[in-house]
Design a protein around this motif. Structure first.
Motif, PDB file in Angstrom:
ATOM      1  N   LEU A 328      24.436   0.873  40.238  1.00  0.00           N
ATOM      2  CA  LEU A 328      25.711   0.371  39.744  1.00  0.00           C
ATOM      3  C   LEU A 328      26.620   0.215  40.952  1.00  0.00           C
ATOM      4  CD1 LEU A 328      27.389  -0.312  37.165  1.00  0.00           C
ATOM      5  CD2 LEU A 328      28.220   2.044  37.246  1.00  0.00           C
ATOM      6  N   ARG A 329      27.064  -1.014  41.207  1.00  0.00           N
ATOM      7  CA  ARG A 329      27.912  -1.282  42.379  1.00  0.00           C
ATOM      8  C   ARG A 329      29.093  -2.161  41.947  1.00  0.00           C
ATOM      9  NH1 ARG A 329      25.087  -4.164  47.345  1.00  0.00           N
ATOM     10  NH2 ARG A 329      24.167  -2.061  47.598  1.00  0.00           N
ATOM     11  N   GLY A 330      30.295  -1.619  42.127  1.00  0.00           N
ATOM     12  CA  GLY A 330      31.484  -2.390  41.753  1.00  0.00           C
ATOM     13  C   GLY A 330      31.509  -2.779  40.290  1.00  0.00           C
ATOM     14  N   GLY A 331      30.976  -1.942  39.424  1.00  0.00           N
ATOM     15  CA  GLY A 331      30.981  -2.212  38.000  1.00  0.00           C
ATOM     16  C   GLY A 331      29.845  -3.087  37.526  1.00  0.00           C
ATOM     17  N   GLU A 332      28.985  -3.556  38.438  1.00  0.00           N
ATOM     18  CA  GLU A 332      27.862  -4.418  38.072  1.00  0.00           C
ATOM     19  C   GLU A 332      26.530  -3.725  38.368  1.00  0.00           C
ATOM     20  OE1 GLU A 332      28.064  -8.206  39.897  1.00  0.00           O
ATOM     21  OE2 GLU A 332      30.116  -8.639  39.230  1.00  0.00           O
TER      22      GLU A 332
END
Length: 341
Positions: A328-332
């Motif tokens: 999960l990176r930056g909400g994505e």
């Protein structure tokens, strides 16, 4: 009177012989000891993903094994190092990479870029045979003074279990031999010239040596040699509980928060990103903003049992095999893949 003179001469001769014998022993093993220089980069934690600060560190180590390509040292000396340089007795040097590491036991195994054919390997002794009161000596790089020797005894032996490290036994010798900054990772020798410990730390209230030093036993070091220690992945991670996951809106009840990624490590080449903002939640200090690992191949990080499986799985990683990680990176949610070299 003649008998008294004779006795005094015999005692003086015995002491002289003993001193010469110890000096010969030090000379025999000294060339197996190395200085370790490291370069490490850390994010300042002020909110800038690219705000890294560089620092240098130094420690000690010892050449082991018939192949003359392995160095034993302390895990904390090299765990966050983006570059490792090993300096030998004559000043020659070569780079090295981490092969195995156990941060709980504070022992690491390095592999040299070049064979150290000009220097002797130190034999590994049986630390189980050492008793409290036995003589030992330490060679290392205290305060930058390479190949300094200190002598003392085994003052104590401490054994403990660590739930964080899969219940593996931890063993440390306590010693009164002088240990200072730069000694970390250096060998503790018995009086046969065998390595029975790897210098780990001191207990100090002043910042200097106060007679309480500690070394991981050679039996723990052998666990690393037998590949029971972890493969170095190059991350500092935080296991997230269900409550932590709720705070960060993680779509499962467990995960791994990547705090930092060491440059030139497997995690670095995989593309994982570390944190860049210092935060405190309750009593826990974190570096937030980095990737959240949700799944590694088929292992979902949704329980403490699966996280332990993940650590064990890392030890089975094979050269040439491709691995996949869901993050999960930056909400994505993103999927990364990496082929182990």
């Amino acid at each position: 009177m003649l008998k008294l003179y004779s006795l005094a001469f015999i005692l003086l001769f015995a002491l002289s012989t003993k001193a010469q014998t110890f000096a010969d022993l030090v000379e025999k093993v000294n060339k197996s000891v190395v200085t370790i220089q490291v370069l490490q980069k850390e994010n300042a934690g002020e909110g800038n993903p690219n705000g890294f600060t560089a620092g240098e560190g130094m420690g000690s180590g010892v050449l082991i094994g018939e192949k003359k390509i392995y160095i034993l040292t302390a895990a904390h000396v090299v765990a966050n190092a983006s570059q490792i340089q090993v300096v030998f007795y004559d000043g020659s040097q070569t780079g090295a990479t981490i092969r195995r590491i156990d941060q709980t036991s504070d022992v690491a195994l390095l592999q040299l870029n070049l064979v150290a054919s000009d220097f002797p390997s130190a034999p590994i002794g049986n630390s189980n045979e050492m008793r409290i009161g036995d003589d030992i000596f330490i060679i290392g790089n205290p305060l930058g003074l390479a190949h300094s020797v200190s002598r003392g005894i085994i003052s104590g032996k401490h054994v403990e279990k660590s739930p964080a490290n899969n219940e593996k036994l931890q063993e440390f010798f306590q010693t009164d031999a002088s240990i200072n900054k730069g000694n970390s990772g250096g060998p503790m020798f018995n009086m046969n010239g065998e390595v029975v410990g790897i210098v780990s730390s001191i207990l100090s209230f002043s910042g200097g040596f106060e007679g309480l030093g500690f070394a991981a036993t050679s039996s723990i070091a052998e666990e690393i040699l037998k590949q029971h220690g972890r493969i170095w992945f190059g991350t500092r991670i935080l296991a997230m509980t269900a409550d932590f996951c709720k705070i960060f809106n993680i779509p499962q009840e467990g995960a791994l928060m990547v705090q930092a990624v060491v440059e030139n490590s497997p995690a670095y080449f995989m593309g994982l990103k570390g944190g860049y903002l210092k935060m405190k939640i309750g009593d826990t200090e974190i570096l937030a903003g980095g990737d959240i690992i949700l799944q590694f191949d088929d292992i979902q990080m949704n329980s403490s049992e699966n996280i332990l499986k993940f650590y064990d799985y890392l030890n089975t990683m094979k050269s040439g095999q491709t691995y996949k990680v869901k993050i999960l990176r930056g909400g994505e949610i993103k999927n990364l893949s990496w082929r182990m070299q």
